[in-house]
Design a protein around this motif. Structure first.
Motif, PDB file in Angstrom:
ATOM      1  N   UNK A 120       0.773  -1.085   0.045  1.00  0.00           N
ATOM      2  CA  UNK A 120       0.149   0.090  -0.093  1.00  0.00           C
ATOM      3  C   UNK A 120       0.804   1.213  -0.050  1.00  0.00           C
ATOM      4  N   UNK A 121       0.775   2.234  -0.762  1.00  0.00           N
ATOM      5  CA  UNK A 121       1.368   3.475  -0.780  1.00  0.00           C
ATOM      6  C   UNK A 121       0.499   4.502  -0.220  1.00  0.00           C
ATOM      7  N   UNK A 129       3.119  15.738  -1.688  1.00  0.00           N
ATOM      8  CA  UNK A 129       3.280  14.182  -2.085  1.00  0.00           C
ATOM      9  C   UNK A 129       1.854  13.971  -2.995  1.00  0.00           C
ATOM     10  N   UNK A 130       0.812  14.750  -2.771  1.00  0.00           N
ATOM     11  CA  UNK A 130      -0.555  14.321  -3.190  1.00  0.00           C
ATOM     12  C   UNK A 130      -0.544  15.170  -4.629  1.00  0.00           C
ATOM     13  N   UNK A 131       0.132  16.117  -4.842  1.00  0.00           N
ATOM     14  CA  UNK A 131      -0.126  16.849  -5.957  1.00  0.00           C
ATOM     15  C   UNK A 131       1.151  17.681  -6.314  1.00  0.00           C
ATOM     16  N   UNK A 132       2.192  17.761  -5.770  1.00  0.00           N
ATOM     17  CA  UNK A 132       3.269  18.795  -6.054  1.00  0.00           C
ATOM     18  C   UNK A 132       3.283  19.857  -4.881  1.00  0.00           C
ATOM     19  N   UNK A 133       2.004  20.359  -4.334  1.00  0.00           N
ATOM     20  CA  UNK A 133       1.801  21.366  -3.264  1.00  0.00           C
ATOM     21  C   UNK A 133       2.279  22.613  -4.025  1.00  0.00           C
ATOM     22  N   UNK A 144       2.105  10.308  -9.798  1.00  0.00           N
ATOM     23  CA  UNK A 144       2.808  10.459 -11.316  1.00  0.00           C
ATOM     24  C   UNK A 144       3.827   9.303 -11.797  1.00  0.00           C
ATOM     25  N   UNK A 145       4.029   8.559 -10.646  1.00  0.00           N
ATOM     26  CA  UNK A 145       5.208   7.409 -10.691  1.00  0.00           C
ATOM     27  C   UNK A 145       4.789   6.032 -10.255  1.00  0.00           C
ATOM     28  N   UNK A 146       4.039   6.143  -9.213  1.00  0.00           N
ATOM     29  CA  UNK A 146       3.498   4.909  -8.638  1.00  0.00           C
ATOM     30  C   UNK A 146       2.175   5.166  -8.350  1.00  0.00           C
ATOM     31  N   UNK A 147       1.516   3.829  -8.322  1.00  0.00           N
ATOM     32  CA  UNK A 147       0.030   3.968  -7.716  1.00  0.00           C
ATOM     33  C   UNK A 147      -0.129   4.489  -6.203  1.00  0.00           C
TER      34      UNK A 147
END
Length: 144
Positions: A78-79, A86-90, A104-107
């Protein structure tokens, strides 16, 4: 949350955060918040981890590291994306070197919003991640 047959182990990775969320992760491990009461163990070895906790936004330098760590964690995994970065780039999402959030890289299975994340929110996110992990384990068992 039902009791888990195996204690969930966390792997924490700072993908380029300001360290605000990292400090709150450490706070969650202290006796005041005691995330370990849920049987959670913090590890530095991806081969032992069940839950991958990521703070900070993704950039060109950490894309490959993030993917490699994710690939080393055994299934089911689980990620958890901790914090707005971490959610959107902030607040850094428009910077030339920021690619966006972890997804954008892993689920990503669980998002914990905040800047910086409160320890209570982090604990709630990890408990939710344990529930997702249990569902994934049950699904894997059913497929056998």
């Amino acid at each position: 949350m039902t009791s888990s047959a195996k204690s969930p182990w966390l792997l924490h990775y700072n993908a380029s955060s300001c360290n605000g969320c990292d400090i709150e992760i450490l706070a969650a491990l202290t006796p005041l918040y005691d995330v370990e009461r849920f049987g959670i163990i913090n590890t530095g070895n991806p081969a032992h981890a069940d839950i991958f906790v990521v703070t900070g936004g993704v950039n060109e330098q950490n894309k490959e590291v993030l993917k490699n760590l994710y690939d080393q964690i055994p299934e089911p995994k689980v990620v958890v994306a901790v914090g707005i970065c971490a959610s959107s780039g902030g607040v850094f999402r428009e910077c030339y070197n920021v690619s966006g959030g972890v997804d954008t890289i892993i689920p990503v299975d669980v998002y914990v919003p905040g800047c910086s994340v409160r320890p209570e929110a982090l604990i709630e996110g990890v408990v939710k991640a344990i529930g997702v992990l249990e569902e994934k384990r049950a699904k894997m068992e059913a497929e056998k």
